[in-house]
Design an enzyme around this catalytic site. Structure first.
Site, PDB file in Angstrom:
ATOM      1  N   LYS A 125       0.838  -1.202   0.000  1.00 23.81           N
ATOM      2  CA  LYS A 125       0.000   0.000   0.000  1.00 23.81           C
ATOM      3  C   LYS A 125       0.868   1.245   0.000  1.00 23.81           C
ATOM      4  O   LYS A 125       0.679   2.156  -0.817  1.00 23.81           O
ATOM      5  CB  LYS A 125      -0.923   0.010   1.215  1.00 23.81           C
ATOM      6  CG  LYS A 125      -1.840   1.236   1.279  1.00 23.81           C
ATOM      7  CD  LYS A 125      -2.356   1.505   2.674  1.00 23.81           C
ATOM      8  CE  LYS A 125      -1.322   2.239   3.508  1.00 23.81           C
ATOM      9  NZ  LYS A 125      -1.849   2.704   4.818  1.00 23.81           N
ATOM     10  N   ASP A 143      -5.892   0.456   0.743  1.00 25.78           N
ATOM     11  CA  ASP A 143      -5.996   0.619   2.193  1.00 25.78           C
ATOM     12  C   ASP A 143      -7.315   0.005   2.653  1.00 25.78           C
ATOM     13  O   ASP A 143      -8.006  -0.657   1.875  1.00 25.78           O
ATOM     14  CB  ASP A 143      -5.885   2.092   2.582  1.00 25.78           C
ATOM     15  CG  ASP A 143      -7.004   2.946   1.983  1.00 25.78           C
ATOM     16  OD1 ASP A 143      -7.920   2.396   1.336  1.00 25.78           O
ATOM     17  OD2 ASP A 143      -6.963   4.177   2.173  1.00 25.78           O
TER      18      ASP A 143
END
Length: 220
Positions: A125, A143
């Site tokens: 991420k 996320d």
């Protein structure tokens, strides 16, 4: 006929709708350099962007770059980032990453996902956000908001961020990765919220896989 969830046609319809609705691809974390963004994203784990933005000005004033943080005392860094939660682990990772950037990359944040994930505390991420925001490369930033929204919409029916990233990548062309993931993030943060999603205000609801589940439940 509406496209079936999980198809390229379904993803394309959502892409067109959501990117128009949420066009901003700027990270909501405040930063002045790639290094500052890297640290801010590391701090944002299990913490709101708003809280991170309150902490980072003083943090970067005390330690302006990786060189300063590489030699910082862990206790002082822990104290500076305490309010972001998990501060001991985050402080350890930040200092170790600073040392790695200085030692292995001449003080510069690396520009590839495969290299970034070698830094302590940096996952995909974070790496995707860095390469997209700092280097203009495609990045699917999965996320918790993106993971939840993509699952509910039927884009990526999984609870694994890594699997979700791969599934979205298979449905959307690389040049749209960054914009689409930011749009999914904003939609999840403000509309498709974790508790009591605002389905009545959701422009994507006609394309939502959850709509079918809700309709079936209402007929039971």
């Amino acid at each position: 006929m509406k496209p079936a969830p999980g198809t390229k046609a379904h993803a394309q319809a959502l892409l067109k709708l959501l990117v128009k609705l949420w066009p901003d691809t700027t990270p909501q974390l405040r930063y002045n350099s790639c290094w500052e963004l890297l640290v801010a994203v590391m701090l944002s784990a299990q913490c709101t962007d708003e809280q991170v933005n309150k902490v980072t000005p003083a943090l970067f004033k005390a330690w302006p770059g990786p060189k300063e943080l590489a030699s910082a005392t862990i206790g002082e860094v822990e104290s500076a980032i305490h309010s972001t939660g998990f501060f001991r682990t985050k402080a350890r990772h930040i200092i170790a990453s600073a040392q790695c950037v200085i030692r292995d990359f001449a003080g510069n944040v690396p520009d590839s996902i495969d290299t970034l994930v070698l830094l302590p505390g940096v996952g995909r991420k974070t790496a995707n956000l860095i390469v997209s925001a700092c280097f203009g490369k495609p990045g699917i930033i999965v996320d918790t908001h993106v993971l939840r929204t993509a699952r509910r919409l039927g884009l990526a029916p999984t609870t694994s961020a890594a699997v979700s990233e791969r599934m979205i990548a298979a449905l959307v062309r690389p040049e749209h990765h960054t914009a689409f993931s930011h749009a999914l993030n904003r939609h999840g943060k403000f509309i498709c919220v974790a508790r009591s999603p605002k389905c009545g205000a959701c422009q994507a609801f006609p394309l939502c896989k959850e709509k079918s589940s809700l309709s079936e439940q209402s007929r039971m």
